[in-house]
Design a protein around this motif. Structure first.
Motif, PDB file in Angstrom:
ATOM      1  N   VAL A  53       0.836  -1.215   0.000  1.00  0.00           N
ATOM      2  CA  VAL A  53       0.000   0.000   0.000  1.00  0.00           C
ATOM      3  C   VAL A  53       0.861   1.252   0.000  1.00  0.00           C
ATOM      4  CG1 VAL A  53      -1.689   1.317   1.344  1.00  0.00           C
ATOM      5  CG2 VAL A  53      -1.960  -1.136   1.061  1.00  0.00           C
ATOM      6  N   GLY A  54       1.913   1.253   0.800  1.00  0.00           N
ATOM      7  CA  GLY A  54       2.711   2.467   0.948  1.00  0.00           C
ATOM      8  C   GLY A  54       3.624   2.765  -0.212  1.00  0.00           C
ATOM      9  N   PHE A  55       4.198   1.751  -0.840  1.00  0.00           N
ATOM     10  CA  PHE A  55       5.212   2.012  -1.859  1.00  0.00           C
ATOM     11  C   PHE A  55       4.830   1.539  -3.258  1.00  0.00           C
ATOM     12  CE2 PHE A  55       7.604   1.892   2.119  1.00  0.00           C
ATOM     13  CZ  PHE A  55       8.190   3.140   2.058  1.00  0.00           C
ATOM     14  N   LEU A  56       3.963   0.538  -3.365  1.00  0.00           N
ATOM     15  CA  LEU A  56       3.593   0.049  -4.687  1.00  0.00           C
ATOM     16  C   LEU A  56       2.272   0.640  -5.176  1.00  0.00           C
ATOM     17  CD1 LEU A  56       4.620  -3.700  -4.354  1.00  0.00           C
ATOM     18  CD2 LEU A  56       5.859  -1.866  -5.488  1.00  0.00           C
ATOM     19  N   ALA A  57       1.296   0.789  -4.298  1.00  0.00           N
ATOM     20  CA  ALA A  57       0.015   1.383  -4.696  1.00  0.00           C
ATOM     21  C   ALA A  57       0.078   2.909  -4.612  1.00  0.00           C
ATOM     22  CB  ALA A  57      -1.108   0.851  -3.824  1.00  0.00           C
ATOM     23  N   ASN A  58       0.616   3.419  -3.522  1.00  0.00           N
ATOM     24  CA  ASN A  58       0.787   4.864  -3.343  1.00  0.00           C
ATOM     25  C   ASN A  58       2.274   5.174  -3.466  1.00  0.00           C
ATOM     26  OD1 ASN A  58      -1.998   5.135  -2.815  1.00  0.00           O
ATOM     27  ND2 ASN A  58      -1.655   4.541  -0.694  1.00  0.00           N
ATOM     28  N   ARG A  59       2.646   6.386  -3.178  1.00  0.00           N
ATOM     29  CA  ARG A  59       4.060   6.748  -3.279  1.00  0.00           C
ATOM     30  C   ARG A  59       4.572   7.271  -1.950  1.00  0.00           C
ATOM     31  NH1 ARG A  59       5.966   8.270  -9.022  1.00  0.00           N
ATOM     32  NH2 ARG A  59       4.491   7.060 -10.202  1.00  0.00           N
ATOM     33  N   PHE A  60       5.831   7.093  -1.729  1.00  0.00           N
ATOM     34  CA  PHE A  60       6.555   7.643  -0.587  1.00  0.00           C
ATOM     35  C   PHE A  60       6.044   7.135   0.751  1.00  0.00           C
ATOM     36  CE2 PHE A  60       6.550  10.964  -3.944  1.00  0.00           C
ATOM     37  CZ  PHE A  60       7.853  10.769  -4.351  1.00  0.00           C
ATOM     38  N   GLY A  61       5.550   5.917   0.811  1.00  0.00           N
ATOM     39  CA  GLY A  61       5.143   5.323   2.070  1.00  0.00           C
ATOM     40  C   GLY A  61       3.827   5.826   2.619  1.00  0.00           C
ATOM     41  N   ASP A  62       3.001   6.437   1.802  1.00  0.00           N
ATOM     42  CA  ASP A  62       1.715   6.986   2.243  1.00  0.00           C
ATOM     43  C   ASP A  62       0.704   5.848   2.382  1.00  0.00           C
ATOM     44  OD1 ASP A  62      -0.347   8.661   2.886  1.00  0.00           O
ATOM     45  OD2 ASP A  62      -0.776   9.201   0.800  1.00  0.00           O
ATOM     46  N   LEU A  63       0.303   5.553   3.616  1.00  0.00           N
ATOM     47  CA  LEU A  63      -0.645   4.474   3.870  1.00  0.00           C
ATOM     48  C   LEU A  63      -2.089   4.944   3.870  1.00  0.00           C
ATOM     49  CD1 LEU A  63       1.224   2.553   6.695  1.00  0.00           C
ATOM     50  CD2 LEU A  63       1.127   1.990   4.279  1.00  0.00           C
ATOM     51  N   THR A  64      -2.316   6.244   3.753  1.00  0.00           N
ATOM     52  CA  THR A  64      -3.674   6.781   3.813  1.00  0.00           C
ATOM     53  C   THR A  64      -4.139   7.303   2.467  1.00  0.00           C
ATOM     54  OG1 THR A  64      -2.836   8.952   4.444  1.00  0.00           O
ATOM     55  CG2 THR A  64      -3.429   7.429   6.219  1.00  0.00           C
ATOM     56  N   GLY A  65      -3.550   6.839   1.392  1.00  0.00           N
ATOM     57  CA  GLY A  65      -3.905   7.316   0.057  1.00  0.00           C
ATOM     58  C   GLY A  65      -5.209   6.701  -0.419  1.00  0.00           C
ATOM     59  N   ALA A  66      -5.275   6.402  -1.688  1.00  0.00           N
ATOM     60  CA  ALA A  66      -6.483   5.850  -2.287  1.00  0.00           C
ATOM     61  C   ALA A  66      -6.808   4.481  -1.686  1.00  0.00           C
ATOM     62  CB  ALA A  66      -6.291   5.722  -3.795  1.00  0.00           C
ATOM     63  N   ALA A  67      -8.095   4.157  -1.709  1.00  0.00           N
ATOM     64  CA  ALA A  67      -8.548   2.890  -1.117  1.00  0.00           C
ATOM     65  C   ALA A  67      -8.233   1.692  -1.990  1.00  0.00           C
ATOM     66  CB  ALA A  67     -10.041   2.958  -0.841  1.00  0.00           C
ATOM     67  N   ASP A  68      -7.812   1.913  -3.227  1.00  0.00           N
ATOM     68  CA  ASP A  68      -7.495   0.794  -4.110  1.00  0.00           C
ATOM     69  C   ASP A  68      -6.390  -0.085  -3.541  1.00  0.00           C
ATOM     70  OD1 ASP A  68      -9.364   1.588  -5.895  1.00  0.00           O
ATOM     71  OD2 ASP A  68      -7.951   2.606  -7.234  1.00  0.00           O
ATOM     72  N   GLY A  69      -5.416   0.532  -2.912  1.00  0.00           N
ATOM     73  CA  GLY A  69      -4.308  -0.239  -2.359  1.00  0.00           C
ATOM     74  C   GLY A  69      -4.747  -1.210  -1.285  1.00  0.00           C
ATOM     75  N   TRP A  70      -5.620  -0.768  -0.408  1.00  0.00           N
ATOM     76  CA  TRP A  70      -6.065  -1.646   0.669  1.00  0.00           C
ATOM     77  C   TRP A  70      -6.976  -2.750   0.159  1.00  0.00           C
ATOM     78  CZ3 TRP A  70      -3.331  -1.988   4.731  1.00  0.00           C
ATOM     79  CH2 TRP A  70      -2.648  -0.878   5.226  1.00  0.00           C
ATOM     80  N   SER A  71      -7.742  -2.479  -0.895  1.00  0.00           N
ATOM     81  CA  SER A  71      -8.592  -3.545  -1.425  1.00  0.00           C
ATOM     82  C   SER A  71      -7.745  -4.643  -2.084  1.00  0.00           C
ATOM     83  CB  SER A  71      -9.600  -2.979  -2.425  1.00  0.00           C
ATOM     84  OG  SER A  71      -8.941  -2.413  -3.528  1.00  0.00           O
ATOM     85  N   TYR A  72      -6.635  -4.269  -2.704  1.00  0.00           N
ATOM     86  CA  TYR A  72      -5.731  -5.278  -3.260  1.00  0.00           C
ATOM     87  C   TYR A  72      -4.896  -5.949  -2.166  1.00  0.00           C
ATOM     88  CZ  TYR A  72      -6.718  -3.926  -8.050  1.00  0.00           C
ATOM     89  OH  TYR A  72      -7.327  -3.691  -9.252  1.00  0.00           O
ATOM     90  N   ALA A  73      -4.701  -5.283  -1.050  1.00  0.00           N
ATOM     91  CA  ALA A  73      -3.930  -5.873   0.045  1.00  0.00           C
ATOM     92  C   ALA A  73      -4.650  -7.072   0.658  1.00  0.00           C
ATOM     93  CB  ALA A  73      -3.636  -4.826   1.106  1.00  0.00           C
ATOM     94  N   ALA A  74      -5.959  -7.124   0.503  1.00  0.00           N
ATOM     95  CA  ALA A  74      -6.703  -8.284   0.999  1.00  0.00           C
ATOM     96  C   ALA A  74      -6.277  -9.566   0.280  1.00  0.00           C
ATOM     97  CB  ALA A  74      -8.196  -8.049   0.840  1.00  0.00           C
ATOM     98  N   VAL A  75      -5.815  -9.448  -0.953  1.00  0.00           N
ATOM     99  CA  VAL A  75      -5.333 -10.611  -1.697  1.00  0.00           C
ATOM    100  C   VAL A  75      -4.077 -11.172  -1.033  1.00  0.00           C
ATOM    101  CG1 VAL A  75      -4.450 -11.371  -3.934  1.00  0.00           C
ATOM    102  CG2 VAL A  75      -6.340  -9.755  -3.824  1.00  0.00           C
TER     103      VAL A  75
END
Length: 129
Positions: A53-75
């Motif tokens: 979520v922090g480095f591949l979905a968003n940039r610079f370690g941001d864990l509060t960015g778009a919700a797309d990263g967390w939905s893929y993290a469930a995988v």
């Protein structure tokens, strides 16, 4: 997980989140199949999710960015659960005749039923039990 994140970042463009999540999920599931300590599996899975979520979905370690990263993290979590399940199923010893002699409950054959040969009539008495 860091090596998997580097591989995912090199292999897939930033817009291809499913591909990056797939690489991270394979790494997390592979780790879960090898390591028996559930705390280590949970920690590595959490690290993998945060890295994704922090480095591949968003940039610079941001864990509060778009919700797309967390939905893929469930995988990634799902792959870890599958890995733990595979390791547990692989570690269960097979049932043996010795276990049955010791009184352990093992699944056995079904009780015998009346077998009727093809072309015979059970009312005539030429069938076997």
């Amino acid at each position: 997980m860091i090596a998997a994140a580097l591989l995912a970042a090199a292999a897939f463009p930033p817009a291809d989140l499913p591909g990056r999540a797939f690489v991270m999920a394979i790494a997390a599931g592979g780790f879960a199949t090898v390591v028996a300590d559930l705390r280590a599996v949970a920690a590595v899975t959490g690290l993998g999710m945060a890295t994704f979520v922090g480095f591949l979905a968003n940039r610079f370690g941001d864990l509060t960015g778009a919700a797309d990263g967390w939905s893929y993290a469930a995988v990634i979590v799902f792959a870890s659960v599958l890995g733990v399940g595979y390791r547990v199923m692989r570690s269960v010893p097979p049932a043996t005749a010795r276990d049955a002699a010791d009184g352990a409950v093992t699944p056995g054959p079904r009780p015998p039923y009346a077998a009727v040969p093809v072309g015979s009539d059970p009312r005539e008495g030429d069938f076997r039990m």
